[in-house]
Design a protein around this motif. Structure first.
Motif, short mmCIF file in Angstrom:
data_model
loop_
_atom_site.label_atom_id
_atom_site.label_comp_id
_atom_site.label_asym_id
_atom_site.label_seq_id
_atom_site.Cartn_x
_atom_site.Cartn_y
_atom_site.Cartn_z
N ASN A 177 17.44 37.92 39.75
CA ASN A 177 18.55 36.77 40.08
C ASN A 177 19.76 37.62 40.52
O ASN A 177 20.94 36.75 40.26
N GLU A 178 20.04 39.08 40.56
CA GLU A 178 21.01 40.08 40.89
C GLU A 178 21.92 39.44 42.43
O GLU A 178 21.45 38.56 42.92
N ALA A 179 23.19 39.23 41.32
CA ALA A 179 24.02 38.57 42.14
C ALA A 179 24.43 39.52 43.78
O ALA A 179 24.45 38.42 44.95
N ASP A 180 24.23 40.73 43.51
CA ASP A 180 24.63 41.62 45.13
C ASP A 180 22.67 42.18 44.92
O ASP A 180 22.79 43.26 46.31
N ALA A 181 21.57 41.34 45.12
CA ALA A 181 20.52 41.63 45.55
C ALA A 181 20.02 41.02 47.13
O ALA A 181 20.61 40.03 47.21
N TYR A 182 19.04 41.25 47.41
CA TYR A 182 18.52 40.56 49.07
C TYR A 182 18.51 39.23 48.31
O TYR A 182 17.88 39.14 47.61
N ALA A 183 18.75 38.42 49.35
CA ALA A 183 18.15 36.84 48.86
C ALA A 183 16.45 37.07 49.60
O ALA A 183 16.07 36.35 48.33
N ALA A 184 15.27 37.79 49.50
CA ALA A 184 14.13 37.88 49.82
C ALA A 184 13.95 38.22 48.06
O ALA A 184 12.61 38.19 47.94
N GLU A 185 14.69 38.92 47.48
CA GLU A 185 14.16 39.18 46.00
C GLU A 185 14.55 37.91 45.36
O GLU A 185 13.54 38.47 43.88
N LYS A 186 15.09 36.87 45.41
CA LYS A 186 15.46 36.22 44.43
C LYS A 186 14.15 35.11 44.49
O LYS A 186 13.62 34.11 46.01
N PRO A 187 14.43 33.93 43.50
CA PRO A 187 15.20 34.63 42.41
C PRO A 187 13.67 34.70 41.75
O PRO A 187 12.17 35.00 42.03
N ALA A 188 14.59 35.45 39.88
CA ALA A 188 13.10 35.67 39.27
C ALA A 188 12.11 34.57 39.27
O ALA A 188 12.08 33.46 38.25
N VAL A 189 10.78 35.30 38.32
CA VAL A 189 9.52 34.61 38.18
C VAL A 189 8.97 34.95 37.45
O VAL A 189 8.79 35.68 37.12
N ASN A 190 8.17 34.03 35.93
CA ASN A 190 7.79 34.62 35.31
C ASN A 190 5.88 35.01 35.72
O ASN A 190 5.66 33.42 36.28
N LEU A 191 5.25 36.07 35.87
CA LEU A 191 3.83 36.29 36.49
C LEU A 191 3.29 37.67 35.14
O LEU A 191 3.97 37.88 34.12
N LYS A 192 1.81 36.62 35.87
CA LYS A 192 0.95 37.40 34.71
C LYS A 192 0.28 38.58 35.38
O LYS A 192 -0.35 38.09 36.58
N VAL A 193 -0.27 39.74 34.98
CA VAL A 193 -0.98 40.38 36.46
C VAL A 193 -2.70 41.40 35.48
O VAL A 193 -1.99 41.06 33.68
N ASP A 194 -3.51 40.98 35.08
CA ASP A 194 -4.88 41.57 34.74
C ASP A 194 -4.32 42.96 35.34
O ASP A 194 -3.35 43.36 35.81
N GLY A 195 -5.49 43.91 33.88
CA GLY A 195 -5.05 45.31 34.29
C GLY A 195 -5.72 46.15 35.23
O GLY A 195 -6.97 45.53 35.88
N TYR A 196 -5.50 47.06 35.48
CA TYR A 196 -5.68 48.04 36.36
C TYR A 196 -5.46 49.83 36.78
O TYR A 196 -4.49 50.26 35.76
N TRP A 197 -6.66 49.99 37.83
CA TRP A 197 -5.86 51.61 37.50
C TRP A 197 -5.29 51.94 38.64
O TRP A 197 -5.32 51.31 39.36
N MET A 198 -4.07 52.57 38.74
CA MET A 198 -3.69 53.23 39.86
C MET A 198 -3.14 54.40 39.82
O MET A 198 -2.68 55.10 38.55
#
Length: 363
Positions: free
Chosen positions: A62-83
């Motif tokens: 939600n940063e004011a100076d971030a690019y529009a495509a990064e907004k708004p911040a959202v709550n998400l959940k992700v399962d575990g994985y190897w990287m």
């Protein structure tokens, strides 16, 4: 900028976008600390990879100076994985090519029938002399230039590819441990399948890049260079003509040149952009937050308002070309699109792998 419409010889170049997601979420009002999953860690060990436990986190900003495509911040959940602990290197990609005989997109003559699908109807076919195997190479001008015209520093180079990153007279000798570049989505996918892995989703990538922190501008906190220390390979100086190299590098750097994040991942920020498996959707976060209508994927799985014909995949993490005076994309929430059939000299990738037992859910 619609780069395709600007200059046909640069068709395989840099065009930016975003991916889509089916989850319905709400915009975040108060960003809290990331909640890491308490699920058991797999007992298996995979060389060159670390376990990312998954959990709940705040994606976007939600940063004011971030690019529009990064907004708004959202709550998400992700399962575990190897990287993968690091970006796929030249040596690792060479092993894949040596064993399979794979030929990358940049090593093939461009197919006009495929290219024109990403251009306005009626765009004339360029001369055959233009349709030559090659890729986009960063070529800094010797003086300051207007930042609205990327053709002033990006050049289509015939014969440029992963083995010859600057053109046919260059090579990767001595750069075996640098990230492989000039890799298209198709090329990255082929490697991942050969390795028994896959490309990360954008959600998986950003969760991993945040390293257990929410609401921080950078992967390591709120300061770009805490105590004057450079923590990633980025561009210092006046982009695009003057890279001062204060971080020790001009161009790509060997993987693991900087400290890992708390998950044990290197170079999640800077060095090279990293491909993900998601289509680019400039309104992705707004759609997740219910602030924009669902994307009609039957028309186009990709949405880039600057190029309605774009077919792009999400890239994350920024690169050695991200500078304070141009693209401040050395942040976990930053996202752009990359033409799915093109590579450049600042885009690479890393892989992920599912655990042997993976929980599936229906939305």
């Amino acid at each position: 900028m619609n780069y395709y419409q600007k200059c046909l010889p640069l068709l395989a170049g840099i065009v930016f976008s975003f991916s889509s997601c089916e989850q319905k979420e709400t915009a975040v009002q108060d960003e809290e600390m990331l909640v890491v999953s308490e699920a058991p860690v797999p007992t298996e060990k995979i060389e060159g990879m670390v376990w990312i436990p998954g959990g709940e986190f705040v994606m976007g900003t939600n940063e004011a100076d971030a690019y529009a495509a990064e907004k708004p911040a959202v709550n998400l959940k992700v399962d575990g994985y190897w990287m993968d602990t690091n970006e796929v290197t030249n040596a690792e990609y060479k092993k894949f090519v040596d064993e399979t005989g794979y030929v990358t997109v940049a090593e093939r003559k461009p197919d006009w029938e495929e290219l024109k699908k990403q251009l306005p109807p009626g765009t004339p076919k360029p001369d055959e002399s233009v349709l030559v195997a090659g890729s986009m190479v960063f070529s800094p001008p010797p003086y300051p230039v207007p930042l609205q015209d990327i053709s002033l520093w990006w050049v289509w180079v015939n014969g440029a590819n992963w083995k010859h990153p600057e053109g046919p007279d260059s090579d990767i000798i001595g750069k075996e441990n640098h990230p492989v570049v000039h890799i298209s989505y198709e090329d990255a996918l082929a490697y991942a399948e050969w390795a028994g892995k896959r490309l990360p989703t954008e959600i998986e990538w950003e969760f991993a890049a945040r390293g257990g922190m929410n609401g921080k501008r950078f992967a390591w906190g709120d300061e770009l260079t805490p105590n004057g220390q450079h923590l990633a390979n980025t561009f210092q100086g006046n982009f695009p003509n003057e890279n001062l190299g204060h971080d020790g590098f001009i161009g790509t750097s060997p993987v693991k040149s900087f400290a890992p994040n708390t998950f044990g991942l290197y170079d999640m920020i800077g060095n090279v952009w990293e491909l993900t498996d998601d289509w680019y959707d400039a309104l992705k976060y707004a759609r997740l937050a219910g602030q924009a209508p669902k994307l009609d994927k039957d028309m186009n799985p990709c949405y880039n308002p600057d190029n309605p014909y774009a077919m792009e995949r999400v890239i994350k993490g920024g690169s050695f070309l991200c500078a304070a005076n141009y693209c401040v994309n050395y942040r976990p929430s930053a996202r752009q699109g990359q033409a799915f059939d093109s590579g450049t000299s600042n885009v690479g990738f890393r892989c992920v792998k599912d655990p042997k037992t993976k929980t599936l859910s229906l939305n």
